[in-house]
Design a protein around this motif. Structure first.
Motif, PDB file in Angstrom:
ATOM      1  N   ARG A  75      49.812   1.717  21.392  1.00  0.00           N
ATOM      2  CA  ARG A  75      48.316   3.359  21.880  1.00  0.00           C
ATOM      3  C   ARG A  75      48.961   3.925  21.650  1.00  0.00           C
ATOM      4  NH1 ARG A  75      51.577  -1.618  25.366  1.00  0.00           N
ATOM      5  NH2 ARG A  75      49.578  -2.460  25.918  1.00  0.00           N
ATOM      6  N   ASP A  76      50.145   4.697  21.049  1.00  0.00           N
ATOM      7  CA  ASP A  76      49.988   5.762  21.376  1.00  0.00           C
ATOM      8  C   ASP A  76      49.385   6.432  19.856  1.00  0.00           C
ATOM      9  OD1 ASP A  76      51.536   6.086  24.404  1.00  0.00           O
ATOM     10  OD2 ASP A  76      53.753   5.974  22.929  1.00  0.00           O
ATOM     11  N   ALA A  77      50.272   5.865  18.709  1.00  0.00           N
ATOM     12  CA  ALA A  77      49.244   6.128  17.700  1.00  0.00           C
ATOM     13  C   ALA A  77      47.308   5.499  17.626  1.00  0.00           C
ATOM     14  CB  ALA A  77      49.551   4.655  16.687  1.00  0.00           C
ATOM     15  N   SER A  78      46.668   4.939  18.757  1.00  0.00           N
ATOM     16  CA  SER A  78      45.472   5.196  18.939  1.00  0.00           C
ATOM     17  C   SER A  78      45.077   6.209  19.892  1.00  0.00           C
ATOM     18  CB  SER A  78      45.245   3.892  20.385  1.00  0.00           C
ATOM     19  OG  SER A  78      43.658   3.988  20.483  1.00  0.00           O
ATOM     20  N   TYR A  79      45.896   6.882  20.494  1.00  0.00           N
ATOM     21  CA  TYR A  79      45.040   8.222  21.730  1.00  0.00           C
ATOM     22  C   TYR A  79      45.910   9.302  20.478  1.00  0.00           C
ATOM     23  CZ  TYR A  79      46.034   5.491  26.209  1.00  0.00           C
ATOM     24  OH  TYR A  79      45.272   4.971  27.295  1.00  0.00           O
ATOM     25  N   ALA A  80      46.632   9.129  19.139  1.00  0.00           N
ATOM     26  CA  ALA A  80      47.041   9.954  18.438  1.00  0.00           C
ATOM     27  C   ALA A  80      45.762  10.535  17.687  1.00  0.00           C
ATOM     28  CB  ALA A  80      48.568  10.379  17.808  1.00  0.00           C
TER      29      ALA A  80
ATOM     30  N   THR B 238      41.453   1.911  23.766  1.00  0.00           N
ATOM     31  CA  THR B 238      42.721   1.863  23.431  1.00  0.00           C
ATOM     32  C   THR B 238      42.677   0.309  24.273  1.00  0.00           C
ATOM     33  OG1 THR B 238      43.331   3.935  23.593  1.00  0.00           O
ATOM     34  CG2 THR B 238      45.078   2.549  23.324  1.00  0.00           C
ATOM     35  N   MET B 239      42.429   0.538  24.949  1.00  0.00           N
ATOM     36  CA  MET B 239      42.521  -1.055  25.472  1.00  0.00           C
ATOM     37  C   MET B 239      41.691  -1.637  25.120  1.00  0.00           C
ATOM     38  SD  MET B 239      42.119   0.541  29.960  1.00  0.00           S
ATOM     39  CE  MET B 239      41.114  -0.653  30.350  1.00  0.00           C
ATOM     40  N   PHE B 240      40.034  -1.569  24.597  1.00  0.00           N
ATOM     41  CA  PHE B 240      39.628  -2.494  23.992  1.00  0.00           C
ATOM     42  C   PHE B 240      39.972  -3.054  22.587  1.00  0.00           C
ATOM     43  CE2 PHE B 240      37.635  -1.885  28.207  1.00  0.00           C
ATOM     44  CZ  PHE B 240      37.532  -3.048  28.525  1.00  0.00           C
TER      45      PHE B 240
END
Lengths: 309, 274
Positions: free
Chosen positions: A195-200, A208-210
């Motif tokens: 998740r952190d990588a996606s937000y980054a 991020t979720m889907f």
């Protein structure tokens, strides 16, 4: 511990006795566990053998094509006809419709609990889902028969409220906890780093979720869905009470259906043992067993596929 | 699911074995025959054995034909039957030196039922047959509103269906579109919840608060019309013995036809003799 034991043995004393004690200490639990495990397997093998032994004789009365493609289920009329196509279609129809209702809803619910819901509400959501899972199917069936059916019949002006839609809806409620809790487990197990990588990388919460979390947990979700489908195929009480019980191939959601499970439950009690009708009901049991085994193998393959990658 | 089935199976096997070994030296009566008679034959036998612990009664149901056959073969003391013995069966019995004597033990009456809001009060046997065969599908064809008919029936293996088949359908197959429910209670529930439906049930199960019983050919279903046979869907239930009953067999039959015994008959939804 182990090393200490070895030292005792090598440094003397009545060697044989010590060794024997250690031996028994290993053999007894091992034996007990093995025999318990084997008895489970033995029981399973016995049930499969029994089902096939009692189901196969129907093939002497009628052909496999007649069973698979025959459209008329009149097992006690004269001459009898053992067409199981309407029953198989009934099982398939309620399973499909209930899965269509429960799988997307269950997965979204799981995503909500794992990623959206605040930590304190999370426990509450999980517990209430589990309570829904404790609901006995006969209670759901009764609600379907006594509450939903009359309302559905009146509001939608149908011929009867006991139909495929009613049964599928109830089955959907029944399998929802299975799908949602198991999916939630695998969603929650997705590492926070993903998740952190996606937000980054600038991903929005939705992306991020889907696109990340769901994708990472897809194997677990697929397994959860198949377990739900399996429960739906095998469920008896709800369909016996709410599906209507007409042995026809459903063409609309308002048509009554008669799945395999409810046919067995309704007819087995008053069928003479050893009659062709009795064997036909056991043959249906075999069909259900093979469907469940096939779904089980699918789950195992998804699991092992996960190990390789 | 599968495991619980196995446990049940095991429990049933143990129970059967237990019953087998419990049969002692006391006087034994075997009853075989109609599955319709089975429920009250079972409950009256249990009640009778409580009064007379020295008598053991075993009840099984393999159908009326089987009952007649086992009486003729001398396998049982009592054959329960939901029809009178045929001439061929009586001849077979005579040849083997058996003299079948008939005892009426209860009355079975099935009535058509509809939702209380349905204006229809009476149907003919042929109208009912056409509705169940699927050739009449609208209430307006039988004097009701212009609405479709939801046909509700019982499983083909139930005793209730058997009477319906014998007295109304007479060999015409029931439409596969008919809703099939698994018990008498569920049938009343289904009809009570659907204004378009028609069903049938034993007179004893029909609750006038929930459903409306229809007349057949102008005759209302009541205990009286069932007993004298004026309603088309009633039949008498019999037990046959070899010669005039004596001893414990007579005692059991006397108990079954007494007021105490008939209470069990009523409890299973049948009409009593008196």
């Amino acid at each position: 511990m182990e090393r200490a034991g070895e030292i005792v043995i090598t440094t003397g004393g009545p060697r044989g006795a010590r060794r024997g004690a250690r031996k028994w200490g290993e053999i007894v639990p091992k034996g007990v566990v093995t025999s318990v495990a084997l008895s489970g397997i033995w029981l399973m093998a016995f049930i499969i053998f029994f089902l096939i032994k009692e189901g196969a004789p129907i093939l002497k009365e009628t052909s496999l094509t007649e069973i698979a493609l025959g459209q008329l289920w009149y097992p006690v009329s004269n001459p009898p006809s053992y067409g199981m196509l309407p029953l198989i279609a009934g099982s398939a129809a309620v399973t499909l419709l209930s899965s269509i209702m429960a799988i997307p809803f269950g997965v979204v619910l799981a995503l909500f609990i794992s990623d959206v819901c605040p930590e304190r509400a999370r426990e509450f959501c999980k517990v209430s889902l589990e309570i829904l899972g404790f609901l006995p199917s006969v209670v759901l069936g009764f609600i379907g028969m006594a509450v939903i059916a009359p309302h559905m019949q009146m509001k939608l002006e149908l011929l009867s409220g006991l139909n495929m839609l009613n049964a599928s809806f109830l089955l959907g409620i029944l399998i929802l906890p299975t799908i949602a809790t198991l999916s939630e487990d695998s969603l929650y197990a997705v590492p926070q780093a993903m998740r952190d990588a996606s937000y980054a990388l600038g991903g929005t919460r939705c992306e991020t979720m889907f696109k990340v979390v769901l994708k990472c947990a897809s194997r677990g979700i697929a397994q959860a869905a198949i377990l739900g489908v399996m429960r739906s195929v095998g469920e008896t009480m709800v369909v016996l009470m709410a599906a209507g019980g007409a042995a026809i191939i459903p063409l609309a959601m308002s048509d009554p259906v008669r799945p395999l499970t409810s046919t067995i439950a309704a007819e087995m009690g008053e069928t003479p043992v050893g009659s062709p009708h009795y064997h036909a009901l056991f043959f249906m049991g075999c069909l259900l067993l093979f469907i469940t085994i096939a779904l089980n193998i699918l789950v195992l393959r998804i699991e092992s596929g996960g190990g390789e990658k | 699911m599968r495991k619980s089935f196995a446990v049940l199976f095991f429990a049933a096997a143990v129970a059967v074995a237990g019953l087998g070994s419990a049969a002692g030296a006391a006087s034994e009566i075997a009853i075989n025959g109609s599955t319709t008679v089975l429920p009250f034959a079972q409950s009256t036998a249990e009640a009778f054995m409580k009064l007379r612990p020295d008598v053991r009664i075993s009840v099984s149901g393999g159908g009326s034909g089987n009952g007649a056959k086992s009486l003729i073969d001398g396998m049982v003391q009592i054959a329960s039957m939901s029809r009178a013995m045929k001439d061929s069966e009586i001849n077979d019995a005579k040849k083997k030196g058996i003299d079948p004597v008939r005892h009426t033990v209860a009355v079975d009456c099935i009535v058509p039922i509809v939702h209380p809001s349905n204006p229809v009060n009476n149907l003919t046997v042929s109208q009912i047959r056409d509705i169940y065969a699927g050739s009449i599908t609208n209430w307006k064809d039988v004097g009701g509103p212009d609405k479709r008919i939801a046909v509700v029936g019982r499983d083909t293996s139930s005793g209730t269906y058997e009477v319906w088949e014998e007295k109304v359908m007479k060999g015409t197959p029931v439409t596969p579109r008919a809703l099939i429910v698994a018990s008498s209670g569920a049938l009343v529930q289904t009809v009570a919840g659907n204004p378009l439906s028609i069903g049938y049930d034993s007179l004893g199960y029909v609750d006038p608060k929930l459903v409306k019983a229809l007349g057949i050919d102008g005759v209302k279903g009541t205990p009286d019309t069932a007993r004298d046979g004026t309603i088309a869907t009633s039949r008498l239930l019999y037990m046959y013995t070899n010669g005039a009953p004596a001893g414990d067999v007579k005692a059991y039959l006397d108990f079954l036809t007494s007021d105490d015994g008939q209470r069990y008959v009523a409890r299973e939804g049948f009409v009593t003799l008196k």
